[in-house]
Design an enzyme around this catalytic site. Structure first.
Site: not given
Ligand code: MRU
Length: 346
Positions: A54, A237
């Site tokens: 995110a 997110d």
């Molecule tokens: O699909 P992604 O890899 O973008 O998902 C990422 C996540 O779910 C993370 O846990 C979240 O974005 C936090 S990142 C600090």
């Protein structure tokens, strides 16, 4: 540089005229940076998950707007409309991480002003978003490590590390900071289907010399039953005002299992991940990705009898979360009052 802010892995690098993006689809086999000079490229880099996580998505989008300003502000006519159209394009890249929309709103606020030098103003905003994210992660690391004091084992899910942020990481930032105080046993779930845990998290920890143990996602209940972990630490997110938190698919399952086994769940996320405008997690858009990410390569799902359901996030209700750690402070037992109290906190 202190041990605390030594950065071993960087997902995004601004060169002065372009954005370099570490292609996370190729990790850990290859370290390849792709270079972008326009918004179409940055949008594709986010949508295809070359850059993911995110906060990193938000930072990449902010630099995308800086590229748009460089491209269009030198042409006198209609540059504001062109940059606005680029912002709309970036907003289509992925739906769940609110950091994307937050960063684009920051840019809209800057662009709504009378600006002597819009190119400089927009770039300064992007660089601030990047620097502030790193600072927030370092702060969360310390606050989260305080809570983990005395814990001997933790598990994380997906990758919420330097690769997913401006540096240090959210959940992995907490684990990094805790490990610097006292070695702790770290378990990472492989995180099907994209394998952020297996390909990214254990690799990222190894870059810092932190040992970790990878488990199949389906081994999580048995790991908890063994007594090896005290806490699960994850990122988010999007967090609703009541403390419900959207994160990588599988987080909700871990939260349910954790409650059964007396394991606590910590969500570490900067306040840029809080969507103050939604009351609860039911209002969070959950991204569905291509079934081909899930199906074995031998199936062509189009025209076949075999399909796949591929939601890539889920929502964990606040009642299953023991602590939400932000750079503005910690909310213990968020089910009681949500995270609203952080809104005006310093
Ligand atoms: O699909 P992604 O890899 O973008 O998902 C990422 C996540 O779910 C993370 O846990 C979240 O974005 C936090 S990142 C600090």
């Amino acid at each position: 540089m202190t041990m605390q802010n030594k950065l071993t892995v960087s997902a995004l690098q601004w060169t002065g005229a372009s954005l370099k993006v570490l292609d996370q689809r190729q990790l850990p086999e290859k370290i390849v940076y792709d270079e972008y000079t326009d918004v179409a490229g940055v949008t594709e880099a986010i949508a295809s998950m070359r850059v993911r996580g995110a906060p990193a998505i938000g930072i990449a989008a902010a630099y995308g707007v800086a590229l748009s300003a460089r491209q269009h502000c030198t042409q006198a006519d209609h540059w504001r409309q062109k940059v606005a159209a680029d912002i709309e394009l970036l907003a289509t890249s992925r739906p769940t991480a609110v950091n994307l929309f937050w960063a684009l709103d920051q840019m809209k606020t800057i662009l709504a002003k009378q600006l002597d030098n819009p190119i400089e103003a927009v770039l300064a905003c992007a660089e601030k978003i990047h620097a502030d994210d790193l600072a927030a992660n370092l702060k969360m690391g310390e606050l989260g490590a305080d809570i983990l004091a005395g814990a001997t084992g933790v598990m994380t899910h997906c990758n919420a590390g330097a690769l997913a942020t401006g540096g240090h990481g959210t959940a992995l930032g907490v684990i990094r900071s805790a490990y610097q105080r006292q070695p702790i046993k770290v378990f990472a779930g492989e995180t099907r289907p994209w394998l952020q845990g297996a390909r990214l998290t254990v690799w990222e920890l190894a870059q810092d010399g932190i040992p970790s143990t990878l488990i199949a996602d389906s081994a999580a209940a048995w790991l908890m039953k063994s007594g090896a972990i005290d806490w699960i630490v994850v990122g988010a997110d999007r967090i609703a005002a009541n403390g419900d938190a959207a994160n990588k698919i599988g987080t909700y399952s871990l939260a349910v299992l954790a409650r059964q086994h007396g394991v606590k769940l910590m969500v570490a996320a900067p306040t840029t991940t809080i969507d103050w405008g939604i009351d609860d997690g039911a209002q969070i858009a959950i991204e569905q990705r291509n079934p081909n990410e899930l199906l074995p390569a031998c199936y062509n799902y189009e025209g076949s009898l075999v399909s796949a359901w591929n939601p890539v996030f889920d929502v964990t209700p606040a009642e299953l979360i023991s602590a939400i750690v932000t750079e503005r402070g910690v909310v213990m037992n968020p089910a009681e009052h949500g995270v609203r109290g952080l809104k005006n906190a310093l």
